[in-house]
Design a protein around this motif. Structure first.
Motif, PDB file in Angstrom:
ATOM      1  N   THR A 209       0.823  -1.214   0.000  1.00  0.00           N
ATOM      2  CA  THR A 209       0.000   0.000   0.000  1.00  0.00           C
ATOM      3  C   THR A 209       0.855   1.261   0.000  1.00  0.00           C
ATOM      4  OG1 THR A 209      -1.722  -1.198   1.217  1.00  0.00           O
ATOM      5  CG2 THR A 209      -1.871   1.201   1.176  1.00  0.00           C
ATOM      6  N   SER A 212       1.939   2.235  -3.563  1.00  0.00           N
ATOM      7  CA  SER A 212       0.981   2.310  -4.677  1.00  0.00           C
ATOM      8  C   SER A 212       1.204   3.523  -5.577  1.00  0.00           C
ATOM      9  CB  SER A 212      -0.455   2.311  -4.146  1.00  0.00           C
ATOM     10  OG  SER A 212      -0.786   1.050  -3.609  1.00  0.00           O
ATOM     11  N   ARG A 215       3.177   3.045  -8.695  1.00  0.00           N
ATOM     12  CA  ARG A 215       2.527   2.368  -9.820  1.00  0.00           C
ATOM     13  C   ARG A 215       1.760   3.345 -10.712  1.00  0.00           C
ATOM     14  NH1 ARG A 215       2.253  -3.194  -9.061  1.00  0.00           N
ATOM     15  NH2 ARG A 215       2.757  -3.991  -6.983  1.00  0.00           N
ATOM     16  N   LEU A 216       1.574   4.560 -10.233  1.00  0.00           N
ATOM     17  CA  LEU A 216       0.737   5.534 -10.943  1.00  0.00           C
ATOM     18  C   LEU A 216       1.521   6.720 -11.492  1.00  0.00           C
ATOM     19  CD1 LEU A 216      -2.088   5.541  -8.259  1.00  0.00           C
ATOM     20  CD2 LEU A 216      -2.198   4.412 -10.490  1.00  0.00           C
ATOM     21  N   CYS A 228      -1.631  -3.715 -12.975  1.00  0.00           N
ATOM     22  CA  CYS A 228      -2.882  -3.367 -12.301  1.00  0.00           C
ATOM     23  C   CYS A 228      -3.707  -4.617 -12.053  1.00  0.00           C
ATOM     24  CB  CYS A 228      -3.672  -2.367 -13.153  1.00  0.00           C
ATOM     25  SG  CYS A 228      -2.856  -0.771 -13.341  1.00  0.00           S
ATOM     26  N   SER A 233      -5.465  -9.620  -7.845  1.00  0.00           N
ATOM     27  CA  SER A 233      -4.170  -8.945  -7.818  1.00  0.00           C
ATOM     28  C   SER A 233      -3.051  -9.980  -7.882  1.00  0.00           C
ATOM     29  CB  SER A 233      -4.055  -8.134  -6.529  1.00  0.00           C
ATOM     30  OG  SER A 233      -2.758  -7.642  -6.361  1.00  0.00           O
ATOM     31  N   GLN A 238      -1.407  -3.414  -5.896  1.00  0.00           N
ATOM     32  CA  GLN A 238      -1.899  -3.095  -7.240  1.00  0.00           C
ATOM     33  C   GLN A 238      -3.206  -2.309  -7.167  1.00  0.00           C
ATOM     34  OE1 GLN A 238      -2.177  -6.641  -9.614  1.00  0.00           O
ATOM     35  NE2 GLN A 238       0.042  -6.824  -9.861  1.00  0.00           N
ATOM     36  N   VAL A 239      -3.350  -1.382  -8.105  1.00  0.00           N
ATOM     37  CA  VAL A 239      -4.549  -0.548  -8.213  1.00  0.00           C
ATOM     38  C   VAL A 239      -5.429  -1.142  -9.307  1.00  0.00           C
ATOM     39  CG1 VAL A 239      -5.380   1.804  -8.652  1.00  0.00           C
ATOM     40  CG2 VAL A 239      -3.158   1.437  -7.535  1.00  0.00           C
ATOM     41  N   ASP A 240      -6.756  -1.060  -9.140  1.00  0.00           N
ATOM     42  CA  ASP A 240      -7.614  -1.635 -10.175  1.00  0.00           C
ATOM     43  C   ASP A 240      -7.521  -0.819 -11.469  1.00  0.00           C
ATOM     44  OD1 ASP A 240      -9.935   0.049  -8.515  1.00  0.00           O
ATOM     45  OD2 ASP A 240     -10.241   0.031 -10.673  1.00  0.00           O
ATOM     46  N   ARG A 243      -9.462   2.620 -12.010  1.00  0.00           N
ATOM     47  CA  ARG A 243      -8.945   3.718 -11.179  1.00  0.00           C
ATOM     48  C   ARG A 243      -7.559   4.154 -11.663  1.00  0.00           C
ATOM     49  NH1 ARG A 243      -9.450   3.223  -4.806  1.00  0.00           N
ATOM     50  NH2 ARG A 243     -11.601   3.468  -5.443  1.00  0.00           N
ATOM     51  N   ALA A 244      -6.723   3.188 -12.017  1.00  0.00           N
ATOM     52  CA  ALA A 244      -5.377   3.524 -12.496  1.00  0.00           C
ATOM     53  C   ALA A 244      -5.446   4.339 -13.780  1.00  0.00           C
ATOM     54  CB  ALA A 244      -4.571   2.245 -12.721  1.00  0.00           C
TER      55      ALA A 244
END
Length: 256
Positions: A209, A212, A215-216, A228, A233, A238-240, A243-244
């Motif tokens: 977390t 995260s 990752r963006l 993602c 996951s 990982q972000v869905d 949303r990503a």
């Protein structure tokens, strides 16, 4: 910072916002295809087919058939084949010779666009697999995963640079972030390598977390792909997909 895009199936990896990739983690190729279809509809760019989940992983002729089935489902999206070893976050282990043989066989199919090569097999085997992949028109992701923590920035810079020097098309490093400071070290290493040491696309992330944001924010720091979650996951933090996409598109607009 200048990044030379890696163009696969017309998709420039390393240009614009990071490309979204999801993992296909199924025992059967038909189920992988069904998830791939949902992923395409959700706007996923690239797909990783995880050999360590496959029922046929010890049967190379059937794995070759499965690879072509999965590839047929993805005519317009880059397909990465990965056998992920246990200490790298995967489901099973293979001896080095079996690991190399599996990857060589998948490379030779002409069905995959990219192959993941884990650094633990040693520089000589990594270099041989890179050469084999390039001889067959397959791009290489050379990867290192650390689920215990985040090394020092200089160590990560040295590793990513070494992986690039071995000939990897996309050097990859994933580390576990326990704190925001861990994530900052991963981002700093990514930025330095992208700015100073290579113009290749990178794939880096701080897992968990706390990581995260890594990752963006790859478009700013130099990471050209981001894993993602569509349904399940494949790694912590990982972000869905939806949303990503929303966040990275907004970030891209701010940077433009």
């Amino acid at each position: 910072m200048h990044m030379e895009p890696l163009v696969i199936k017309g998709m420039p990896i390393g240009q614009g916002r990071p490309k979204i990739i999801i993992s296909l983690m199924h025992a059967e190729a038909a189920d992988a295809c069904a998830t791939a279809k949902r992923g395409r509809q959700a706007g996923v760019d690239c797909f990783e087919w995880r050999g360590d989940f496959c029922r046929n992983v010890h049967d190379i002729p059937n794995m070759i058939e499965d690879a072509c089935l999965v590839a047929d489902c993805l005519p317009h999206n880059p397909l990465l084949f990965t056998f992920r070893s246990v200490d790298q976050g995967g489901q099973m282990d293979l001896p080095v010779d079996a690991y190399v043989a599996l990857n060589e066989a998948l490379i030779e199919t002409g069905c995959i666009d990219m192959v993941d090569i884990e650094t633990w097999i040693g520089d000589a085997a990594v270099s041989d697999l890179i050469a084999h992949a390039h001889a067959h028109g397959v791009a290489t992701v050379v990867s290192y995963h650390n689920f215990a923590g985040t090394p020092q920035t200089d160590w990560m810079v040295s590793l990513l640079t070494h992986i690039a020097d071995l000939g990897a098309d996309i050097p990859k490093i994933a580390v576990m972030a326990r704190t925001a400071a861990d994530t900052l070290r991963l981002l700093a290493a990514t930025e330095e390598v992208a700015r100073v040491h290579t113009d290749k696309p990178l794939l880096t992330m701080a897992m968990g977390t706390q990581g995260s944001i890594s990752r963006l924010s790859g478009e700013l720091f130099g990471s050209a792909l981001t894993f993602c979650a569509l349904e399940a996951s494949s790694a912590p933090g990982q972000v869905d997909v939806a949303r990503a996409r929303l966040i990275m598109d907004a970030f891209h607009d701010v940077l433009a």
